[in-house]
Design a protein around this motif. Sequence first.
Motif, PDB file in Angstrom:
ATOM      1  N   HIS A 272     -20.743  92.466  19.917  1.00  0.00           N
ATOM      2  CA  HIS A 272     -21.099  91.052  20.065  1.00  0.00           C
ATOM      3  C   HIS A 272     -22.285  90.700  19.173  1.00  0.00           C
ATOM      4  O   HIS A 272     -22.310  89.633  18.554  1.00  0.00           O
ATOM      5  CB  HIS A 272     -21.441  90.757  21.527  1.00  0.00           C
ATOM      6  N   LYS A 273     -23.233  91.589  19.073  1.00  0.00           N
ATOM      7  CA  LYS A 273     -24.439  91.311  18.292  1.00  0.00           C
ATOM      8  C   LYS A 273     -24.162  91.271  16.802  1.00  0.00           C
ATOM      9  O   LYS A 273     -24.699  90.415  16.084  1.00  0.00           O
ATOM     10  CB  LYS A 273     -25.500  92.376  18.602  1.00  0.00           C
ATOM     11  N   TYR A 274     -23.300  92.193  16.326  1.00  0.00           N
ATOM     12  CA  TYR A 274     -23.119  92.358  14.885  1.00  0.00           C
ATOM     13  C   TYR A 274     -21.802  91.788  14.359  1.00  0.00           C
ATOM     14  O   TYR A 274     -21.476  92.018  13.199  1.00  0.00           O
ATOM     15  CB  TYR A 274     -23.195  93.844  14.520  1.00  0.00           C
TER      16      TYR A 274
ATOM     17  N   ARG B 262     -20.264  84.717  10.164  1.00  0.00           N
ATOM     18  CA  ARG B 262     -21.084  84.834  11.369  1.00  0.00           C
ATOM     19  C   ARG B 262     -20.801  83.701  12.350  1.00  0.00           C
ATOM     20  O   ARG B 262     -21.318  83.700  13.467  1.00  0.00           O
ATOM     21  CB  ARG B 262     -22.567  84.822  10.983  1.00  0.00           C
ATOM     22  N   ASP B 263     -19.995  82.754  11.955  1.00  0.00           N
ATOM     23  CA  ASP B 263     -19.668  81.595  12.782  1.00  0.00           C
ATOM     24  C   ASP B 263     -18.560  81.969  13.759  1.00  0.00           C
ATOM     25  O   ASP B 263     -17.450  82.315  13.354  1.00  0.00           O
ATOM     26  CB  ASP B 263     -19.230  80.438  11.888  1.00  0.00           C
ATOM     27  N   VAL B 264     -18.841  81.899  15.054  1.00  0.00           N
ATOM     28  CA  VAL B 264     -17.863  82.292  16.060  1.00  0.00           C
ATOM     29  C   VAL B 264     -16.612  81.406  16.025  1.00  0.00           C
ATOM     30  O   VAL B 264     -15.535  81.819  16.461  1.00  0.00           O
ATOM     31  CB  VAL B 264     -18.508  82.276  17.466  1.00  0.00           C
TER      32      VAL B 264
ATOM     33  N   HIS C 248     -15.685  83.218  24.866  1.00  0.00           N
ATOM     34  CA  HIS C 248     -16.390  84.392  25.389  1.00  0.00           C
ATOM     35  C   HIS C 248     -17.495  84.841  24.441  1.00  0.00           C
ATOM     36  O   HIS C 248     -18.623  85.143  24.874  1.00  0.00           O
ATOM     37  CB  HIS C 248     -15.389  85.528  25.608  1.00  0.00           C
ATOM     38  N   HIS C 249     -17.236  84.874  23.140  1.00  0.00           N
ATOM     39  CA  HIS C 249     -18.272  85.290  22.191  1.00  0.00           C
ATOM     40  C   HIS C 249     -19.382  84.251  22.091  1.00  0.00           C
ATOM     41  O   HIS C 249     -20.532  84.603  21.805  1.00  0.00           O
ATOM     42  CB  HIS C 249     -17.655  85.538  20.811  1.00  0.00           C
TER      43      HIS C 249
END
Length: 318
Positions: free
Chosen positions: A112-114, A234-236, A262-263
């Motif tokens: 999730h972080k990367y 990086r854009d969900v 969720h992300h």
Amino acid sequence: MSEPVTAAQRELLFQRSPVTHHDQRLFIAKLLVALLLAVAGVALVIAGSAVFVIAGIIVLGAVYTHMVELQHQCLHHSAFVRPAPHRMVGVVLGLPLLISYSHYRVRHLQHHKYLGTAKDTEFFGFDTRKPLTYGSLARGMFDYRRLVRVVFASWQSWRGNWRFENGQISERLHRDSVFEYRLIGVAVVSASVASALGLGELVLRLWLLPLLLVAIPLHFIVELPEHVMCDESRDVLRNTRSITGSRLSRWFTNGNNLHIEHHAAMGVPLQQLPDRHPYVQRTARHVERSYWTFYRRVIREVVHQPRRATSSSGSPPP
């Protein structure tokens, strides 16, 4: 085509929300349903008829896969009002697929972080950034090498030299992971002893066949849509996919079909995410109506991949 995202839409999409007692009751109900389905699978297997045995193996394999989706909610501490039950329940949910809850949790939170960077590595190893081919799909669907790695990790844990290889973790998480890999080792040895004592057929039908023939490939199929064929960003709203899905698929994946939502807010209970889906439908780049529409896209991608590779190499097609 995606519409521009307004500040209000983004605020709703990324808004945090605590676990309520209603969310907890709903998750407990899901656990009870999974338990009842597992009991039904066992009953079918021991019924004796070949048709019932096959049906039971399929049911058990599907339940084992569903349990990992329930475990996923425990990873994010979004199932229970208090933190403590998450690990206890999560460890049990992961046992049929030989998954260490604490190790999985650390790796998954790193994902999730990367996400969208070169540091992104998921726990189950399939690299969604590489081209889809028949070979890569087959290797991902039947990734039995992971079981070998788990057995080796269990052996290392009993010897006292298991180490986390993807950065640094706290002493507590290291200790928890070691305990869980030892527990997995006990489960494997117990199954082996039961087989040696004449219960091998039951072990085969109740665990090994559901695991190897159903759960492992089905888990890959469920997880595949999340990021494959999405943007390297990086854009969900561009690097993740959501699937509207049917009631059955939403239940089976435990709401993980809404993966963009969720992300965007990973601590929000998954059953709260449908309220955010209309915004994602209007603004996100990768949203599918159903799992079938996604898998048809995958098939087309695999079929056309050799042609793309030939074109990019500059060689004329045959």
